[in-house]
Design a protein around this motif. Sequence first.
Motif, PDB file in Angstrom:
ATOM      1  N   THR A 156      -5.589  -3.643  61.879  1.00 41.03           N
ATOM      2  CA  THR A 156      -6.081  -2.942  63.063  1.00 41.03           C
ATOM      3  C   THR A 156      -6.609  -3.855  64.164  1.00 41.03           C
ATOM      4  OG1 THR A 156      -8.363  -2.750  62.250  1.00 41.03           O
ATOM      5  CG2 THR A 156      -6.793  -1.060  61.527  1.00 41.03           C
ATOM      6  N   GLN A 157      -6.720  -5.163  63.893  1.00 40.31           N
ATOM      7  CA  GLN A 157      -7.357  -6.110  64.812  1.00 40.31           C
ATOM      8  C   GLN A 157      -8.776  -5.652  65.149  1.00 40.31           C
ATOM      9  OE1 GLN A 157      -5.149  -7.892  67.988  1.00 40.31           O
ATOM     10  NE2 GLN A 157      -3.195  -7.755  66.919  1.00 40.31           N
ATOM     11  N   LEU A 215     -16.005  -9.153  70.154  1.00 45.38           N
ATOM     12  CA  LEU A 215     -17.380  -9.164  69.638  1.00 45.38           C
ATOM     13  C   LEU A 215     -17.409  -9.038  68.124  1.00 45.38           C
ATOM     14  CD1 LEU A 215     -19.291  -7.026  72.299  1.00 45.38           C
ATOM     15  CD2 LEU A 215     -19.309  -9.509  71.975  1.00 45.38           C
ATOM     16  N   GLY A 216     -16.358  -8.464  67.543  1.00 45.45           N
ATOM     17  CA  GLY A 216     -16.296  -8.419  66.078  1.00 45.45           C
ATOM     18  C   GLY A 216     -16.252  -9.817  65.494  1.00 45.45           C
ATOM     19  N   ASP A 217     -15.500 -10.716  66.131  1.00 46.80           N
ATOM     20  CA  ASP A 217     -15.459 -12.106  65.693  1.00 46.80           C
ATOM     21  C   ASP A 217     -16.831 -12.761  65.837  1.00 46.80           C
ATOM     22  OD1 ASP A 217     -12.662 -11.988  65.223  1.00 46.80           O
ATOM     23  OD2 ASP A 217     -12.275 -12.338  67.345  1.00 46.80           O
ATOM     24  N   VAL A 218     -17.528 -12.427  66.919  1.00 46.92           N
ATOM     25  CA  VAL A 218     -18.858 -12.994  67.153  1.00 46.92           C
ATOM     26  C   VAL A 218     -19.814 -12.580  66.033  1.00 46.92           C
ATOM     27  CG1 VAL A 218     -20.837 -13.028  68.710  1.00 46.92           C
ATOM     28  CG2 VAL A 218     -18.511 -13.040  69.648  1.00 46.92           C
ATOM     29  N   LYS A 219     -19.810 -11.293  65.689  1.00 44.15           N
ATOM     30  CA  LYS A 219     -20.716 -10.810  64.642  1.00 44.15           C
ATOM     31  C   LYS A 219     -20.371 -11.401  63.283  1.00 44.15           C
ATOM     32  CE  LYS A 219     -21.069  -6.543  67.270  1.00 44.15           C
ATOM     33  NZ  LYS A 219     -20.587  -5.140  67.381  1.00 44.15           N
ATOM     34  N   PRO A 231      -4.904 -11.711  65.044  1.00 39.09           N
ATOM     35  CA  PRO A 231      -6.226 -11.525  64.442  1.00 39.09           C
ATOM     36  C   PRO A 231      -6.852 -12.870  64.065  1.00 39.09           C
ATOM     37  CG  PRO A 231      -4.633 -10.010  63.477  1.00 39.09           C
ATOM     38  CD  PRO A 231      -3.853 -10.973  64.319  1.00 39.09           C
ATOM     39  N   PHE A 232      -8.081 -13.084  64.499  1.00 35.02           N
ATOM     40  CA  PHE A 232      -8.752 -14.361  64.240  1.00 35.02           C
ATOM     41  C   PHE A 232      -9.668 -14.289  63.029  1.00 35.02           C
ATOM     42  CE2 PHE A 232     -11.788 -17.830  65.591  1.00 35.02           C
ATOM     43  CZ  PHE A 232     -10.879 -18.861  65.385  1.00 35.02           C
ATOM     44  N   GLY A 233     -10.104 -13.072  62.673  1.00 33.50           N
ATOM     45  CA  GLY A 233     -11.011 -12.922  61.547  1.00 33.50           C
ATOM     46  C   GLY A 233     -10.510 -13.542  60.255  1.00 33.50           C
ATOM     47  N   PRO A 234      -9.241 -13.319  59.874  1.00 38.20           N
ATOM     48  CA  PRO A 234      -8.748 -13.927  58.630  1.00 38.20           C
ATOM     49  C   PRO A 234      -8.849 -15.447  58.616  1.00 38.20           C
ATOM     50  CG  PRO A 234      -7.275 -12.172  59.332  1.00 38.20           C
ATOM     51  CD  PRO A 234      -8.257 -12.369  60.444  1.00 38.20           C
ATOM     52  N   ALA A 257     -10.645  -9.189  56.203  1.00 37.36           N
ATOM     53  CA  ALA A 257      -9.398  -9.873  56.543  1.00 37.36           C
ATOM     54  C   ALA A 257      -8.247  -8.884  56.616  1.00 37.36           C
ATOM     55  CB  ALA A 257      -9.108 -10.965  55.519  1.00 37.36           C
ATOM     56  N   TRP A 258      -8.153  -7.995  55.633  1.00 40.25           N
ATOM     57  CA  TRP A 258      -7.044  -7.039  55.626  1.00 40.25           C
ATOM     58  C   TRP A 258      -7.188  -6.009  56.743  1.00 40.25           C
ATOM     59  CZ3 TRP A 258      -5.680  -9.711  51.265  1.00 40.25           C
ATOM     60  CH2 TRP A 258      -4.323  -9.649  50.920  1.00 40.25           C
ATOM     61  N   ILE A 259      -8.413  -5.574  57.003  1.00 35.78           N
ATOM     62  CA  ILE A 259      -8.619  -4.609  58.085  1.00 35.78           C
ATOM     63  C   ILE A 259      -8.264  -5.235  59.427  1.00 35.78           C
ATOM     64  CG2 ILE A 259     -10.389  -3.337  59.364  1.00 35.78           C
ATOM     65  CD1 ILE A 259     -11.787  -2.827  56.677  1.00 35.78           C
ATOM     66  N   ASP A 260      -8.633  -6.496  59.618  1.00 34.75           N
ATOM     67  CA  ASP A 260      -8.326  -7.166  60.879  1.00 34.75           C
ATOM     68  C   ASP A 260      -6.816  -7.336  61.050  1.00 34.75           C
ATOM     69  OD1 ASP A 260      -9.008  -8.267  63.294  1.00 34.75           O
ATOM     70  OD2 ASP A 260      -9.485 -10.251  62.509  1.00 34.75           O
ATOM     71  N   ILE A 261      -6.116  -7.638  59.962  1.00 34.62           N
ATOM     72  CA  ILE A 261      -4.661  -7.749  60.020  1.00 34.62           C
ATOM     73  C   ILE A 261      -4.038  -6.401  60.393  1.00 34.62           C
ATOM     74  CG2 ILE A 261      -2.585  -8.108  58.629  1.00 34.62           C
ATOM     75  CD1 ILE A 261      -4.224 -10.236  57.071  1.00 34.62           C
TER      76      ILE A 261
END
Length: 274
Positions: free
Chosen positions: A133-134, A192-196, A244-247, A127-131
């Motif tokens: 660096t996306q 693709l990061g979100d997909v994985k 960022p969608f991961g968080p 979550a923090w990495i996505d915030i």
Amino acid sequence: MIAAAAVTGGFGLLIGSFLNVVIFRVPAGRSIVRPPSSCGGCGVRIRPFDNVPVLSWLLLRGRCRACSAPISPRYPLIELLTGIVFAAVALRFAPWEALEPPSLAAIGAVAETLAFAALAAVGIALAWIDIDTQRLPDAIVLPSYAAVGLLLTAAAAATGEWGSLLRAAAGAGILLIAYFAMAFAYPAGMGLGDVKLAGLLGMALGWLGWGELAVGGFGAFLLGGAFALVLVALGRAGRGSGIPFGPWMLLAAAVAVFAGVPIWHGYLHLVGLG
């Protein structure tokens, strides 16, 4: 039970300190082992007694002992968050009442607890990495499939819950396919990061149940969409802004883990199917 959860939370504080290293170094392609942690201002190596989670930051008043450079409050925040989440996972999964005498059911529940604790640690880092660096680095996401999968397999082997393991595999496949289809249809809106990551979360949520899988899978879009609308309303983002969608995927998964069953039953009742 509370005392055991507190001990688990204390262990989570230590894991949180390590996650600070992961969050900073993995996106930069640096080793998470060497060199030892040092001050970003003066380069002096951080001594062990200045590296106690949360407490050292408070005692140092948020500044380096050597050069007085400010230390971001984000570091103790991540440590504290990890400790709280680990304690919550322990309360949610750990079979404290069944540990003596040990049984296969207790061993299975311990493996399940470790699986979700590992997922929690990975989720906080991602979550923090996505915030920042996306990005959702493969170096974290892909090994997590093996770690969580092996622990859930051990839980199934100990308890005989092979149906839960099969559902976990199905959950991973369902979210992988759904997210890949969305990324293929609209590449600008999903990577693709979100997909994985979706496959990893689908595995864990599928293990718990179909309701948890549905709540976690749909909840990400509900939470992320609401946040985007708030930003647009405040003039902080436009239609083309990257968020960022991961968080939001991870937050929705956490909601599903801890409250997925009542939310799902409430939804079924609302639509007349409960």
